[in-house]
Design an enzyme around this catalytic site. Structure first.
Site, PDB file in Angstrom:
ATOM      1  N   ARG A 183      10.204   7.278  -5.092  1.00  7.06           N
ATOM      2  CA  ARG A 183       9.500   7.349  -6.364  1.00  7.06           C
ATOM      3  C   ARG A 183       8.891   5.858  -6.906  1.00  7.06           C
ATOM      4  O   ARG A 183       8.226   5.591  -7.629  1.00  7.06           O
ATOM      5  CB  ARG A 183      10.191   7.943  -7.520  1.00  7.06           C
ATOM      6  CG  ARG A 183      10.360   9.341  -7.271  1.00  7.06           C
ATOM      7  CD  ARG A 183      11.560   9.893  -7.997  1.00  7.06           C
ATOM      8  NE  ARG A 183      12.813   9.554  -7.565  1.00  7.06           N
ATOM      9  CZ  ARG A 183      14.096   9.788  -7.982  1.00  7.06           C
ATOM     10  NH1 ARG A 183      14.241  10.473  -9.044  1.00  7.06           N
ATOM     11  NH2 ARG A 183      15.239   9.329  -7.307  1.00  7.06           N
ATOM     12  N   ARG A 227      -9.726  23.465  -0.657  1.00  3.38           N
ATOM     13  CA  ARG A 227      -8.840  22.662   0.218  1.00  3.38           C
ATOM     14  C   ARG A 227      -7.498  23.474   0.495  1.00  3.38           C
ATOM     15  O   ARG A 227      -6.486  23.276   1.337  1.00  3.38           O
ATOM     16  CB  ARG A 227      -8.643  21.320  -0.500  1.00  3.38           C
ATOM     17  CG  ARG A 227      -7.884  21.471  -1.693  1.00  3.38           C
ATOM     18  CD  ARG A 227      -7.385  19.922  -2.043  1.00  3.38           C
ATOM     19  NE  ARG A 227      -7.029  20.268  -3.517  1.00  3.38           N
ATOM     20  CZ  ARG A 227      -6.651  19.111  -4.243  1.00  3.38           C
ATOM     21  NH1 ARG A 227      -6.407  18.012  -3.658  1.00  3.38           N
ATOM     22  NH2 ARG A 227      -6.283  19.073  -5.639  1.00  3.38           N
ATOM     23  N   HIS A 280      13.225  -4.406  -1.175  1.00  2.00           N
ATOM     24  CA  HIS A 280      14.465  -3.635  -1.668  1.00  2.00           C
ATOM     25  C   HIS A 280      14.170  -1.999  -1.439  1.00  2.00           C
ATOM     26  O   HIS A 280      14.948  -1.443  -0.640  1.00  2.00           O
ATOM     27  CB  HIS A 280      14.961  -3.975  -2.824  1.00  2.00           C
ATOM     28  CG  HIS A 280      16.124  -3.212  -3.368  1.00  2.00           C
ATOM     29  ND1 HIS A 280      17.240  -3.084  -2.842  1.00  2.00           N
ATOM     30  CD2 HIS A 280      16.176  -2.103  -4.329  1.00  2.00           C
ATOM     31  CE1 HIS A 280      18.180  -2.090  -3.386  1.00  2.00           C
ATOM     32  NE2 HIS A 280      17.284  -1.602  -4.427  1.00  2.00           N
ATOM     33  N   ARG A 282      14.851   7.087   6.185  1.00  2.00           N
ATOM     34  CA  ARG A 282      13.695   7.768   6.910  1.00  2.00           C
ATOM     35  C   ARG A 282      13.699   7.413   8.395  1.00  2.00           C
ATOM     36  O   ARG A 282      13.000   7.919   9.391  1.00  2.00           O
ATOM     37  CB  ARG A 282      12.528   7.544   6.296  1.00  2.00           C
ATOM     38  CG  ARG A 282      12.299   8.120   4.728  1.00  2.00           C
ATOM     39  CD  ARG A 282      12.624   9.701   4.897  1.00  2.00           C
ATOM     40  NE  ARG A 282      12.459  10.162   3.439  1.00  2.00           N
ATOM     41  CZ  ARG A 282      12.732  11.435   3.342  1.00  2.00           C
ATOM     42  NH1 ARG A 282      13.058  12.394   4.114  1.00  2.00           N
ATOM     43  NH2 ARG A 282      12.301  11.858   2.022  1.00  2.00           N
ATOM     44  N   THR A 337      18.176  -7.658  -6.476  1.00  2.00           N
ATOM     45  CA  THR A 337      16.868  -8.075  -7.125  1.00  2.00           C
ATOM     46  C   THR A 337      15.893  -9.010  -6.315  1.00  2.00           C
ATOM     47  O   THR A 337      14.577  -8.998  -6.261  1.00  2.00           O
ATOM     48  CB  THR A 337      17.036  -8.315  -8.825  1.00  2.00           C
ATOM     49  OG1 THR A 337      18.132  -9.055  -8.818  1.00  2.00           O
ATOM     50  CG2 THR A 337      16.964  -7.279  -9.612  1.00  2.00           C
ATOM     51  N   ARG A 365     -10.328  16.416  -3.763  1.00  2.00           N
ATOM     52  CA  ARG A 365     -11.080  16.937  -4.811  1.00  2.00           C
ATOM     53  C   ARG A 365     -12.671  16.158  -4.810  1.00  2.00           C
ATOM     54  O   ARG A 365     -13.581  16.772  -4.832  1.00  2.00           O
ATOM     55  CB  ARG A 365     -10.494  16.822  -5.988  1.00  2.00           C
ATOM     56  CG  ARG A 365      -9.310  17.345  -6.471  1.00  2.00           C
ATOM     57  CD  ARG A 365      -8.871  17.058  -7.899  1.00  2.00           C
ATOM     58  NE  ARG A 365      -9.378  17.814  -8.749  1.00  2.00           N
ATOM     59  CZ  ARG A 365      -9.263  17.550 -10.087  1.00  2.00           C
ATOM     60  NH1 ARG A 365      -8.697  16.697 -10.502  1.00  2.00           N
ATOM     61  NH2 ARG A 365      -9.875  18.244 -11.067  1.00  2.00           N
TER      62      ARG A 365
END
Ligand SMILES: Cc1cc2nc3c(=O)[nH]c(=O)nc-3n(C[C@H](O)[C@H](O)[C@H](O)COP(=O)(O)OP(=O)(O)OC[C@H]3O[C@@H](n4cnc5c(N)ncnc54)[C@H](O)[C@@H]3O)c2cc1C
Length: 321
Positions: free
Chosen positions: A86, A164, A182, A191, A61, A96
């Site tokens: 996420r 598109r 973190h 990655r 943390t 759009r």
């Protein structure tokens, strides 16, 4: 928009990563780890030690107290992998709302390889220049043609949100992406790893270079314990227990006892007559003569006392039952 924004790192042929803003750094990690103490209450070496201890013990943390906001531009197929992380806050260029731009990723010949026979998610092996040329030609052809069709539909008044869908995934998109240290390190761990696709690795490496500047101790600890650290499974430990002779463990522990003595002495200098008892307290097995010989060689390294003790007990646990 082909120009790179100021202070950005170029990624692939038209992409970039730019650090827009960051909150905190090593100080913020230390401050939250100590909870109540403010900046300036400890020595730099203690701050570094605390960060390293927290990283080693996965006390995560405090690392969430540091925030990074990036502006990034990448091909859609890279964004598709990136978005799987996420915990980030994202705001992306909208096709759009706005018109697509004629900006597509064309791979560099060096990065056109064959499908790997060993790794289903990888590439390997030199492609001859004729085939490389063909790959580049197809990338350009499909990008150009799809953009022509997209523009035609756009001019005919077809909704942008529908038109598109004609465009391929090598089209560049861009976004603002914010995450805490973190989770950013978790992203970089996955990655920037050799198993990740080259095209996302380039962006991850660029973000890593910003992390290194903003939180150098955390970055160093992350490299030492997460990236280059090693964990042994229970099965592997049993194997080591069976195969590692006690004399090897004794040798290692002996070196650790010397290093512990030297480190404790470096932290708080002892008088000459206190050194040998200090060494014995660390589990040293040599007699006074050998101790004096080794001590005066000046070859004993120092380290972090807590980490050396942890290592000592890990090695001890591998002793044959
Ligand atoms: C080399 C490589 C190959 C991959 N191949 C594939 C593939 O073939 N197919 C595919 O679909 N994906 C693939 N992925 C994506 C991968 O499965 C993960 O989705 C991605 O790496 C994000 O990891 P994460 O979930 O740990 O990260 P984050 O989403 O950043 O989450 C960080 C951590 O938070 C926790 N967390 C966050 N959200 C939740 C939640 N909703 N529920 C529970 N816990 C949560 C988890 O502990 C997680 O580890 C691949 C990734 C890599 C690096």
């Amino acid at each position: 928009m082909n120009e790179l924004p100021k202070d950005s790192i170029k990624c692939l042929d038209k992409g970039f990563v730019r650090l827009v803003d960051s909150m905190g750094g090593d100080d913020a990690i230390v401050q939250s780890a100590r909870v109540s103490y403010g900046k300036g209450t400890s020595k730099v070496s203690q701050d570094r030690g605390l960060i390293r201890y927290s990283m080693r013990h996965r006390h995560t943390t405090p690392f969430e107290m540091v925030e990074f906001k990036f502006h990034c531009k990448m091909p859609i197929f890279v964004a598709r992998q990136w978005v799987r992380h996420r915990t980030a806050n994202i705001n992306e260029y909208s096709l759009r709302y706005s018109e697509a731009r004629d900006e597509f990723y064309f791979p560099d010949p060096d990065n056109i390889e064959f499908q790997s026979a060993l790794n289903k998610q990888g590439r390997m092996g030199e492609v001859d220049s004729k085939l490389k040329h063909k790959v580049q030609k197809y990338f350009k052809e499909i990008s150009q043609r799809s953009f022509e069709i997209y523009s035609e539909l756009n001019e005919a008044g077809v909704a942008r949100e529908l038109a598109r869908a004609i465009l391929p995934v090598n089209l560049y998109t861009e976004w603002y992406w914010k995450n805490d240290l973190h989770n950013l390190l978790h992203f970089i761990g996955l990655r920037s790893d050799g198993h990740a696709q080259y095209e996302i690795r380039v962006f991850s490496d660029a973000m890593a270079s910003f992390v290194k500047k903003v939180a150098p101790f955390a970055w160093e600890a992350y490299q030492d314990y997460a990236v280059k650290g090693m964990r042994f499974s229970k099965i592997e430990q049993i194997f080591l227990q069976k195969k590692l002779p006690d004399r090897v463990i004794d040798d290692i522990q002996e070196d650790v006892a010397y290093q512990l003595t030297a480190s404790l002495h470096a932290n708080k200098p002892r008088s000459d007559e206190d050194l040998f008892p200090l060494y014995k307290d660390q589990g040293g097995l040599d007699g006074p003569e050998d101790f004096n010989l080794k001590w005066s060689s000046g070859e004993i390294e120092t380290g972090n006392v807590r980490e050396l003790r942890e290592f000592k007990s890990k090695i001890e646990s591998l002793r044959q039952a």
